[in-house]
Write a protein that holds these residues in place. Structure first.
Motif, mmCIF file in Angstrom:
data_model
loop_
_atom_site.group_PDB
_atom_site.id
_atom_site.type_symbol
_atom_site.label_atom_id
_atom_site.label_comp_id
_atom_site.label_asym_id
_atom_site.label_seq_id
_atom_site.Cartn_x
_atom_site.Cartn_y
_atom_site.Cartn_z
ATOM 1 N N SER A 155 16.726 62.208 17.222
ATOM 2 C CA SER A 155 18.038 62.750 17.573
ATOM 3 C C SER A 155 18.759 61.880 18.582
ATOM 4 O O SER A 155 18.152 61.316 19.491
ATOM 5 C CB SER A 155 17.863 64.154 18.160
ATOM 6 N N PHE A 191 17.661 55.024 14.650
ATOM 7 C CA PHE A 191 17.170 55.917 13.603
ATOM 8 C C PHE A 191 16.189 55.212 12.671
ATOM 9 O O PHE A 191 15.139 55.765 12.327
ATOM 10 C CB PHE A 191 18.341 56.454 12.778
ATOM 11 N N MET A 209 16.744 65.001 11.324
ATOM 12 C CA MET A 209 17.521 63.928 11.962
ATOM 13 C C MET A 209 18.837 64.504 12.479
ATOM 14 O O MET A 209 19.579 65.147 11.737
ATOM 15 C CB MET A 209 17.786 62.829 10.936
ATOM 16 N N GLU A 218 24.159 56.248 11.648
ATOM 17 C CA GLU A 218 23.789 57.240 10.638
ATOM 18 C C GLU A 218 23.991 56.692 9.227
ATOM 19 O O GLU A 218 23.177 56.957 8.329
ATOM 20 C CB GLU A 218 24.592 58.527 10.827
ATOM 21 N N VAL A 233 14.368 64.752 4.144
ATOM 22 C CA VAL A 233 15.104 64.625 5.400
ATOM 23 C C VAL A 233 16.195 65.685 5.434
ATOM 24 O O VAL A 233 16.939 65.860 4.464
ATOM 25 C CB VAL A 233 15.744 63.231 5.554
ATOM 26 N N ALA A 235 19.501 66.726 7.892
ATOM 27 C CA ALA A 235 20.320 66.127 8.944
ATOM 28 C C ALA A 235 21.446 67.051 9.375
ATOM 29 O O ALA A 235 21.947 67.865 8.589
ATOM 30 C CB ALA A 235 20.904 64.791 8.477
ATOM 31 N N LEU A 269 24.926 60.363 4.053
ATOM 32 C CA LEU A 269 23.602 60.981 4.054
ATOM 33 C C LEU A 269 23.381 61.821 2.797
ATOM 34 O O LEU A 269 22.310 61.776 2.187
ATOM 35 C CB LEU A 269 23.428 61.833 5.310
ATOM 36 N N VAL A 274 19.803 63.248 1.360
ATOM 37 C CA VAL A 274 19.489 64.038 2.553
ATOM 38 C C VAL A 274 20.135 65.414 2.444
ATOM 39 O O VAL A 274 21.261 65.545 1.962
ATOM 40 C CB VAL A 274 19.984 63.311 3.823
ATOM 41 N N VAL A 276 22.124 67.969 4.168
ATOM 42 C CA VAL A 276 22.996 67.951 5.341
ATOM 43 C C VAL A 276 23.425 69.370 5.692
ATOM 44 O O VAL A 276 23.989 70.080 4.859
ATOM 45 C CB VAL A 276 24.230 67.060 5.096
#
Length: 294
Positions: A155, A191, A209, A218, A233, A235, A269, A274, A276
């Motif tokens: 983070s 990251f 994340m 990012e 992941v 985020a 992302l 990912v 989100v």
């Protein structure tokens, strides 16, 4: 397992005799971290609650076999402290100091890259790193962390690091390692560094994340995840309502034109596969769903 630190990490605190260094250094020790010494020029030979204090990092390393340093010193001394630790052979440096001028950060970061490639810097302006049940270096409260994994956390936001840890722990989901990389423009660890380490850690099964507006880290992470990361992941990007051109909290959290917006980061992302989330709590909930489906 864990990344970067474990139960064998031996820590010195640069600035242990100061108010913040003492407070957090003793909290880290009481958590179970092997805090083996402190460093304050001119105060060698004294101690802080039984922890010996040395005049130099070199002396501390020679007498304690320390391999990590926790830096809690004022901004004007932080760069020198980082480089002193690196010169002494310290492998991991955690610097929580905020308000360091960006030009100073850029200078000592580039000296590290050029002259001390064996030293990893986490921070500055960060909460530090915790591998629950093993090692805590920095200002994260160990009481909210749950050992055992399987989630790794990385983070840019300190406060949201704490929330992410707490959200997961409340649901019985443990963490392998939580890394607060800081929100300044020149982070020592980014990251991708953390994602690569989590990818290599067999006990980390998923990663949470937390990013924020400003910069392109990012988006770079999204490209890395798409090509090189095999684990789920989740985020969250902070600063979704921030107006362009206005700094929001961190020195690195500023949108310049169309670059660094929350929307651009979320889009990149999502395209990388990912999950989100729209807010921090939703990020925790989505991670809980993923872990419970393993």
């Amino acid at each position: 397992m864990s990344i970067f630190v474990d139960e064998n990490t031996r820590v010195i605190v640069q600035g242990l005799t100061g108010g913040q260094g003492r407070f957090h250094g003793l909290r880290n020790r009481d958590y179970g971290t092997k805090v083996v010494g402190g460093v304050t020029p001119g105060k060698g030979g004294t101690d802080v609650d039984g922890i010996p204090v040395f005049d130099t990092v070199e002396e501390a390393v020679a007498l304690t076999n320390a391999n990590a340093s926790f830096i809690s010193v004022p901004p004007r001394f932080a760069g020198g402290a980082v480089l002193e630790a690196a010169k002494a052979g310290i492998a991991l440096v955690v610097c929580i100091t905020e308000f360091i001028p960006a030009k100073d950060e850029a200078f000592f970061y580039n000296v590290l890259v050029r002259d001390y490639p064996g030293t990893r810097l986490i921070g500055p302006n960060c909460p530090g790193i915790i591998s629950p049940g093993k090692c805590n270096i920095g200002i994260t409260s160990g009481s909210i962390a749950l050992a055992g994994g399987p989630v790794g956390i990385v983070s840019r936001s300190g406060t949201l690091t704490y929330q992410a840890i707490h959200e997961l722990s409340q649901q019985g989901i443990g963490q392998t390692t939580c890394v607060g990389i800081g929100g300044d423009p020149v982070p020592g660890t980014n990251f991708i560094d953390c994602l690569a380490a989590f990818e290599a850690d067999p006990e980390t099964k998923a990663v949470l994340m937390i990013g924020e507006i400003g910069g392109t880290e990012e988006e770079k992470a999204a490209a890395f995840i798409k090509e090189h990361f095999s684990k789920p992941v989740v985020a969250y990007i902070a600063g979704q309502t921030a107006p362009p051109g206005k700094k929001m909290g961190h020195a690195g959290a500023i949108i310049s034109g169309s670059q660094g917006t929350a929307a651009a980061k979320m889009e990149a992302l999502t395209a990388a596969g990912v999950v989100v989330a729209v807010n921090p709590t939703a990020a925790g909930e989505k991670m809980v769903e993923i872990v419970r489906a393993f």
